[in-house]
Design a protein around this motif. Structure first.
Motif, PDB file in Angstrom:
ATOM      1  N   LYS A 149       0.809  -1.221   0.000  1.00  0.00           N
ATOM      2  CA  LYS A 149       0.000   0.000   0.000  1.00  0.00           C
ATOM      3  C   LYS A 149       0.844   1.274   0.000  1.00  0.00           C
ATOM      4  O   LYS A 149       0.311   2.359  -0.247  1.00  0.00           O
ATOM      5  N   LEU A 150       2.148   1.147   0.257  1.00  0.00           N
ATOM      6  CA  LEU A 150       3.005   2.331   0.315  1.00  0.00           C
ATOM      7  C   LEU A 150       3.990   2.421  -0.846  1.00  0.00           C
ATOM      8  O   LEU A 150       4.821   3.327  -0.886  1.00  0.00           O
ATOM      9  N   ARG A 151       3.894   1.490  -1.805  1.00  0.00           N
ATOM     10  CA  ARG A 151       4.904   1.419  -2.866  1.00  0.00           C
ATOM     11  C   ARG A 151       4.696   2.424  -3.991  1.00  0.00           C
ATOM     12  O   ARG A 151       5.652   2.765  -4.687  1.00  0.00           O
ATOM     13  N   ASP A 152       3.496   2.893  -4.200  1.00  0.00           N
ATOM     14  CA  ASP A 152       3.227   3.788  -5.334  1.00  0.00           C
ATOM     15  C   ASP A 152       3.821   5.168  -5.022  1.00  0.00           C
ATOM     16  O   ASP A 152       3.421   5.827  -4.061  1.00  0.00           O
ATOM     17  N   VAL A 153       4.760   5.609  -5.835  1.00  0.00           N
ATOM     18  CA  VAL A 153       5.431   6.881  -5.581  1.00  0.00           C
ATOM     19  C   VAL A 153       4.454   8.048  -5.626  1.00  0.00           C
ATOM     20  O   VAL A 153       4.690   9.095  -4.999  1.00  0.00           O
ATOM     21  N   GLU A 170      -5.178   9.696  -9.146  1.00  0.00           N
ATOM     22  CA  GLU A 170      -4.422   9.050 -10.223  1.00  0.00           C
ATOM     23  C   GLU A 170      -3.897   7.692  -9.790  1.00  0.00           C
ATOM     24  O   GLU A 170      -3.816   6.749 -10.599  1.00  0.00           O
ATOM     25  N   ALA A 171      -3.541   7.575  -8.517  1.00  0.00           N
ATOM     26  CA  ALA A 171      -3.032   6.307  -7.985  1.00  0.00           C
ATOM     27  C   ALA A 171      -4.140   5.325  -7.645  1.00  0.00           C
ATOM     28  O   ALA A 171      -3.863   4.204  -7.179  1.00  0.00           O
ATOM     29  N   GLY A 172      -5.396   5.730  -7.872  1.00  0.00           N
ATOM     30  CA  GLY A 172      -6.512   4.831  -7.586  1.00  0.00           C
ATOM     31  C   GLY A 172      -6.923   4.804  -6.137  1.00  0.00           C
ATOM     32  O   GLY A 172      -7.686   3.926  -5.709  1.00  0.00           O
ATOM     33  N   LEU A 173      -6.472   5.775  -5.371  1.00  0.00           N
ATOM     34  CA  LEU A 173      -6.813   5.844  -3.957  1.00  0.00           C
ATOM     35  C   LEU A 173      -7.990   6.806  -3.787  1.00  0.00           C
ATOM     36  O   LEU A 173      -7.839   7.978  -3.447  1.00  0.00           O
ATOM     37  N   HIS A 174      -9.179   6.305  -4.047  1.00  0.00           N
ATOM     38  CA  HIS A 174     -10.373   7.135  -4.011  1.00  0.00           C
ATOM     39  C   HIS A 174     -10.970   7.138  -2.606  1.00  0.00           C
ATOM     40  O   HIS A 174     -10.732   6.229  -1.804  1.00  0.00           O
TER      41      HIS A 174
END
Length: 535
Positions: free
Chosen positions: A295-299, A358-362
């Protein structure tokens, strides 16, 4: 950190609880009422050390205490020029593949045994290179230490290492006695908590959660020093209590007064502010992400968090102007290598929300996009206040932050041994050279279980490793600067760690204490020159 109830001072500076009577008796036995301890300096200590030698750790509280017990091979002027201590002199070979140290012949360990080159060899090869978070990179190119006689140590290098002389201060690389450690468990050795050193003060007693007592070393190699009869470190974890104890004269020196209280405290009669930019004690704090967690990998998440933090607010309300907002992994006081030509993340909550989308974290129920636990390094007011601000700053963009607190030893174990964390608010010294202070947080070869203040994120970048390793061995100063500039750009794009602040530790003293020496060491000096006037 948690402080036992019997150690806490109320705002009038009075010790409370029956268990404090042992400390009062100790102080009275050292020269009278608490705060009237004859020629013994009483210092407020906000964080309890995990050990009393920095041969195995780079923790600031350990450095503060143990640098009085152990002398360094060298010391440093205010501009970081090395000066003799246990080493009287040194020569670098023309090919830059060896460094010869000429040791003092008149130095004894506190148990009476002679200090020799064998101690230097053992400490470097068997301890600093294996167990010290910075030593693992600093001494990576040292392949042997020759000891042709008792007072000569020759460091043999596989590749040039132009920074090594910058790493030989007492706070950084403490030579420990080979005769006490050889053949024993280094990390479990009782001498880590009851040390035998070479410095101006000898260890006497450590009452956990209460105090540490040091006595004057009568056999110290620097004749006529130290001037103090001893030092008592009192554990007072609450900043208001440290301020009260300083105002009442129960302390003569402390580092734990909150930045926002400094102006009020120094208006008290007999107290002065000694805070300044001591190069070896400027600390940096940043957010370190456990990149083993999906869950923390997306820059984009990490960049969003960076955009959600208002640096100007932090400067005014957390640092009170005593420090600076970080622009990258190196603080600006490392001017030889610092650059601000890096990816920047100005305060922009709208940009932060767009990156999260953009990262899909809605947003989900309650408007929450993501939640994580933040473990803040329990080392003072700045860390606590900054953690509280981060929680508040991330809530409007849909990130829920749970703050978790623990004492310093538990924090270190959680972060660097158990890896039982999501995000850390942590850091340390980033200098005096990038190899020594900064590399450990980003170098993939610095990942090691149980080694504190190393690469907690488990960040691994072939490009960052290449730049770090090339810069570490580059003798041309201009080329080194260029390599470190590129390194800063790479890691600020990847953001395994969000650098947030660099700050100067608050140092307050009563007027009866002489000023700290004009060196880079600050509180990490050995205090052999300090004097106390009668109260």
């Amino acid at each position: 950190m948690e402080v036992a109830p019997h150690l806490v001072l109320n705002r009038r500076g009075l010790l409370v609880g029956a268990a404090s009577l042992g400390l009062v008796s100790l102080l009275e036995g050292c020269g009278g009422r608490p705060g009237g301890n004859g020629n013994r300096l009483v210092i407020g200590l906000e964080t309890e050390p995990t050990a009393l030698t920095t041969a195995i750790t780079s923790a600031g509280a350990v450095q503060f205490v143990s640098s009085k017990i152990f002398d360094g091979l060298v010391g440093y002027t205010a501009n970081l020029t090395p000066v003799p201590r246990l080493a009287m002199g040194w020569e670098t070979a023309p090919d830059n593949l060896s460094l010869t140290l000429r040791l003092r012949p008149d130095v004894k360990w506190h148990d009476g045994r002679p200090f020799t080159s064998a101690d230097v060899s053992y400490s470097l090869l068997e301890v600093w290179k294996k167990f010290h978070s910075r030593g693992r990179s600093t001494f990576a190119n040292v392949i042997a230490v020759d000891t042709p006689d008792a007072h000569t140590a020759i460091l043999r290098l596989s590749r040039p290492a132009p920074y090594i002389l910058s790493a030989l201060a007492s706070n950084e690389s403490q030579v420990i006695p080979r005769h006490v450690y050889q053949g024993q468990d280094v990390l479990g050795n009782p001498a880590n908590n009851a040390p035998i050193g070479t410095g101006p003060f000898r260890f006497v007693e450590w009452q956990r959660g209460q105090y540490i007592v040091l006595d004057r070393n009568p056999d110290y190699w620097d004749a006529g020093k130290p001037h103090l009869d001893g030092i008592i470190f009192r554990l007072i974890g609450d900043s208001a209590s440290q301020a009260a104890a300083l105002e009442t004269g129960e302390l003569q020196f402390c580092t734990g007064v909150a930045s926002g209280d400094v102006d009020r405290v120094v208006r008290s009669a007999g107290i002065r502010d000694q805070t300044r930019d001591y190069a070896l004690q400027t600390a940096s704090l940043g957010l370190e992400f456990n990149l083993d967690l999906p869950k923390l990998r997306d820059v984009r998440l990490r960049r969003a968090i960076a955009h959600a933090i208002d640096g100007e607010f932090v400067l005014r309300n957390v640092l009170y102007g005593r420090g600076e907002i970080a622009t990258g992994p190196l603080p600006s006081n490392l001017g030889r290598f610092y650059t601000d030509d890096v990816p920047r993340y100005p305060f922009d909550p709208g940009k932060a929300e767009a990156l999260l989308d953009e990262a899909g974290l809605h947003r989900g129920p309650g408007g929450v996009r993501l939640a994580f636990i933040l473990d803040a390094q329990p080392t003072g007011d700045q860390s606590t206040r900054l953690a509280q601000y981060i929680r508040a700053a991330l809530e409007p963009i849909g990130i829920k932050v749970q703050l978790r607190s623990q004492d310093f030893a538990a924090y270190v174990k959680r972060a660097y041994t158990d890896r039982d964390f999501e995000v850390l608010l942590g850091g340390g010294q980033m200098g005096p050279d990038p190899v020594i202070g900064t590399q450990r947080f980003y170098w993939s070869k610095g990942i090691a279980k149980g080694v504190a203040f190393s690469n907690a994120s488990h960040y691994s970048s072939a490009e960052a490793d290449r730049l770090l390793e090339t810069a570490a061995t580059e003798s041309d100063e201009a080329e080194r600067r260029a390599l470190y500039a590129q390194f800063q750009r790479v890691v600020q794009a990847d953001l395994p760690r969000i650098p947030l602040i660099s700050y100067y530790q608050v140092l307050l003293a009563r007027d009866q204490l002489s000023a700290l020496s004009n060196s880079a060491e600050g509180i990490y000096g050995n205090f052999a020159d300090l004097k106390l006037a009668p109260a």
